[in-house]
Enzyme design. Structure first.
Site, short mmCIF file in Angstrom:
data_model
loop_
_atom_site.label_atom_id
_atom_site.label_comp_id
_atom_site.label_asym_id
_atom_site.label_seq_id
_atom_site.Cartn_x
_atom_site.Cartn_y
_atom_site.Cartn_z
N GLU A 78 2.01 -13.16 11.37
CA GLU A 78 0.96 -13.92 10.65
C GLU A 78 1.25 -15.42 10.69
O GLU A 78 0.35 -16.24 10.85
CB GLU A 78 0.81 -13.43 9.21
N ASP A 94 2.53 -11.41 18.19
CA ASP A 94 3.55 -10.35 18.28
C ASP A 94 4.83 -10.88 18.89
O ASP A 94 5.94 -10.62 18.40
CB ASP A 94 3.04 -9.19 19.15
ZN LIG Z 1 -2.70 -10.69 14.04
#
Ligand SMILES: [Zn+2]
Length: 679
Positions: free
Chosen positions: A519, A583
């Site tokens: 995030e 990621d």
């Molecule tokens: Zn995301």
């Protein structure tokens, strides 16, 4: 339900069309009984970690967890959501049976939803008042107040209307009109030429016809109405923007006056619409896609009124399907559950009703959930981890060899301004203005939608309240909001396998730590990097640094575009770019943060794995999943997130840290020749 410009970038997306059934089951998740908290029986120790790390981390789980018949997929996210739902069920059962005034609304809502015999006995009766209004529509000029009424109760007619921060002055809320009005998951579904897509369109028209027949239309009229609806939706889709373009904030920001909007669409009486939705005076509006609004207006001139009435009847029935009588529920599931996502049977009623209560009264139900399932330790641990991740990202940015000092300085200003929201809102939403009537399931849902619509309308023109949440506390997900520059972690995801109070720190960093990192780095992905510390769409990059970023990002585009989702369908490297960047950056900075915490005293080996290996396994094990082919195809076309397999192998194969942790040879499949890296 809202599909306004995706201001929130999530960690995963269930992405089921608005009223589609999301089936669920509850095979009990065996509690991890290992020293580290890793689920050892989820591993496939016969697999080679350097050849296929996803298989090594998840092979056991995948073999033991086939997709249940009432689901389209089964994953660690869904497994946890199911456990959270069991908690919600207990809360709701007690609320429905009790006299507690605090929980009366959620109890009445849930009990009404569960009362299938009462709902069946009413048939389509609850829709009569709306259907009469649609039948009485005698001119396109009178459409505006009717559409306003339908939007208020959550019907997806023609376009969407709401409130959102002004991209160029993110401290203030403004009105937004966005594309909408489609029954298929995305505009491209109306135009793809392959056999599967064409077949799905045939099934869709058949479904719309069957739904019309369930409202009493004779067979020939029902079939004609379905064709009319398909013609209208195709015209709307032609004006709509594709999913990749919608990721670009500049393509969905067009600030206009009311007069400018009216000039784009002379056929639609916007002034009457604004009056009818009860919004405060509107002086400026973000017309997200001007071409869409034009296409909507042109469609109104070329479409017979009879066809417009057919389309509106469909959208009303579609929006209400879940809370109508069984034949409608079953037909809705036949298309949205089975044809679109491959689920074989409808999930039990209580599971659906838990989900609807969460959707409509999420902060009333969530308050009870937090008391039950989220303690102060989880909140404190998470906050500590967030601060460690933020320090790691700062260190990472400072060390980048491709970014100049000027842009680094701005990046750190933005990073230091990120607000951390953990677990649940500081102030709970006040539902006292919402009336819930026991025995009126559909009415409760419509009034809840109206309550939410009014809440959105009341924001227009006011300062943005950044303390509000876009997810309910029991949700197993997280998001970054680029317009608010904050990260949000609902209590629902701060549970095993993402976080456990007794779980080894390495595993927690691989799970919730990497989600936090994910995030955080969204603030710096292809979309997030275009917003500044205050959430304004404003370029703070030197041109040379922006070019360097784009070169590095292109490496991810090319890498992921080579992954196969299913059969002949590859991932869309551009659609998934932001999530893949998040990621890759997220796991790297989580590993950095973990190692920094243990710098003075390295952690021991547990369950046969070194601390670094446990971080990677923690990451791998949150992405174990089985997905039906229909759903895999759908997700590859509309989901900005990559499938679990690629989220694991795509990331670790880019990391020299992984090669070292598992002592992989240089030519092993999990060691990419051309390793991509932005953060
Ligand atoms: Zn995301």
């Amino acid at each position: 339900m809202k599909r306004l410009f995706a201001a929130a970038t999530l960690v995963w997306a269930s992405l089921t069309p608005a009223t589609a059934q999301q089936p669920a089951v509850s095979p009990a998740s065996p509690a991890a009984s290992s020293a580290s908290g890793l689920q050892l029986d989820a591993l496939d120790k016969a697999a080679d970690a350097c050849t296929d790390f996803y298989q090594f981390a998840c092979g056991g789980w995948i073999a033991k967890n086939p997709v249940p018949s009432d689901r389209a997929s089964w994953s660690r996210f869904e497994e946890l959501q199911e456990r959270n739902n069991e908690t919600l069920r207990k809360i709701l059962d007690a609320a429905a049976a009790g006299r507690d005034i605090e929980s009366k609304k959620i109890g009445d809502y849930y009990a009404s939803c569960l009362d299938e015999p009462a709902i069946d006995a009413k048939g389509a009766g609850p829709l009569d008042p709306l259907l009469k209004k649609i039948a009485a529509l005698s001119s396109v000029r009178d459409l505006a107040p009717l559409i306003a009424e339908l939007h208020t109760i959550g019907v997806n007619a023609f376009f969407q209307f709401g409130s959102q921060a002004d991209f160029k002055d993110a401290s203030v809320e403004m009105a937004i009109v966005d594309q909408g009005g489609l029954g298929l998951p995305d505009r491209d579904y109306y135009f793809r030429e392959d056999a599967k897509s064409a077949g799905l369109r045939t099934q869709y028209v058949d479904h719309v016809g069957r739904m019309a027949a369930l409202l009493g239309a004779p067979a020939d009229q029902a079939a004609a109405a379905a064709q009319q609806t398909m013609t209208i939706e195709t015209a709307l889709a032609r004006g709509a923007l594709d999913a990749v373009s919608r990721r670009d904030p500049n393509k969905v920001y067009h600030k206009m006056s009311n007069a400018e909007l009216q000039a784009l669409t002379p056929q639609f009486m916007w002034t009457r619409y604004f009056t009818a939705i009860g919004s405060p005076p509107i002086y400026a509006i973000n017309v997200a896609e001007p071409d869409f609004v034009k296409a909507f207006g042109q469609m109104l001139t070329t479409t017979p009124l009879d066809a417009i009435r057919s389309y509106l009847r469909w959208q009303v029935e579609h929006a209400s399907a879940a809370l109508l009588a069984k034949p409608v529920v079953d037909e809705n599931f036949r298309f949205y559950g089975t044809a679109l996502t491959g689920a074989q049977e409808l999930r039990p009623r209580w599971k659906r009703c838990v989900q609807y209560t969460d959707g409509d009264l999420g902060e009333a139900l969530g308050q009870a959930f937090v008391k039950e399932a989220f303690g102060p330790q989880a909140k404190a641990d998470t906050l500590k981890m967030v601060h460690e991740l933020e320090a790691a990202l700062e260190k990472d940015i400072n060390g980048l060899d491709w970014m100049t000092a000027a842009t680094k300085k701005e990046a750190l200003v933005k990073l230091h301004a990120v607000a951390d929201k953990i677990g649940y809102p500081d102030r709970w939403r006040d539902y006292s203005a919402l009336t819930i009537v026991r025995g009126d399931a559909l009415g409760n849902s419509q009034r809840s939608n109206a309550f939410e619509f009014r809440r959105q309308m009341n924001k227009i023109g006011k300062p943005v309240d950044k303390t509000l949440w876009a997810m309910t506390p029991p949700t197993v997900n997280a998001y970054y909001n680029p317009l608010e520059n904050n990260i949000n972690f609902p209590a629902g995801i701060l549970q095993p396998p993402f976080y456990g109070a007794k779980t080894d720190a390495a595993v927690n960093f691989g799970g919730s730590g990497a989600v936090i990192g994910h995030e955080l780095t969204h603030g710096f992905d292809d979309q997030g990097r275009q917003f500044d510390a205050r959430g304004n769409l404003k370029d703070w990059w030197t041109p040379a640094d922006a070019r360097s970023f784009e070169e590095r990002a292109q490496c991810f585009v090319d890498e992921y575009a080579n992954f196969t989702a299913i059969d002949d369908v590859k991932l869309n490297g551009k659609l998934t770019l932001g999530e893949n960047t998040a990621d890759n950056g997220g796991l790297r900075i989580s590993l950095m943060a973990y190692l920094a915490r243990n710098a003075s005293q390295p952690a021991p080996t547990l369950d046969g794995f070194t601390p670094e290996q446990r971080v990677f396994l923690g990451w791998g094990q949150v992405w174990c999943e089985n997905v039906r082919p229909e759903r895999a195809r759908m997700l590859a076309q509309i989901n900005p997130h990559s499938p679990g397999h690629d989220r694991v192998n795509g990331v670790v194969s880019n990391m020299p840290e992984f090669q070292k942790a598992f002592a992989c040879k240089a030519d092993a499949p999990m060691v990419r020749k051309n390793q991509c890296r932005v953060w």
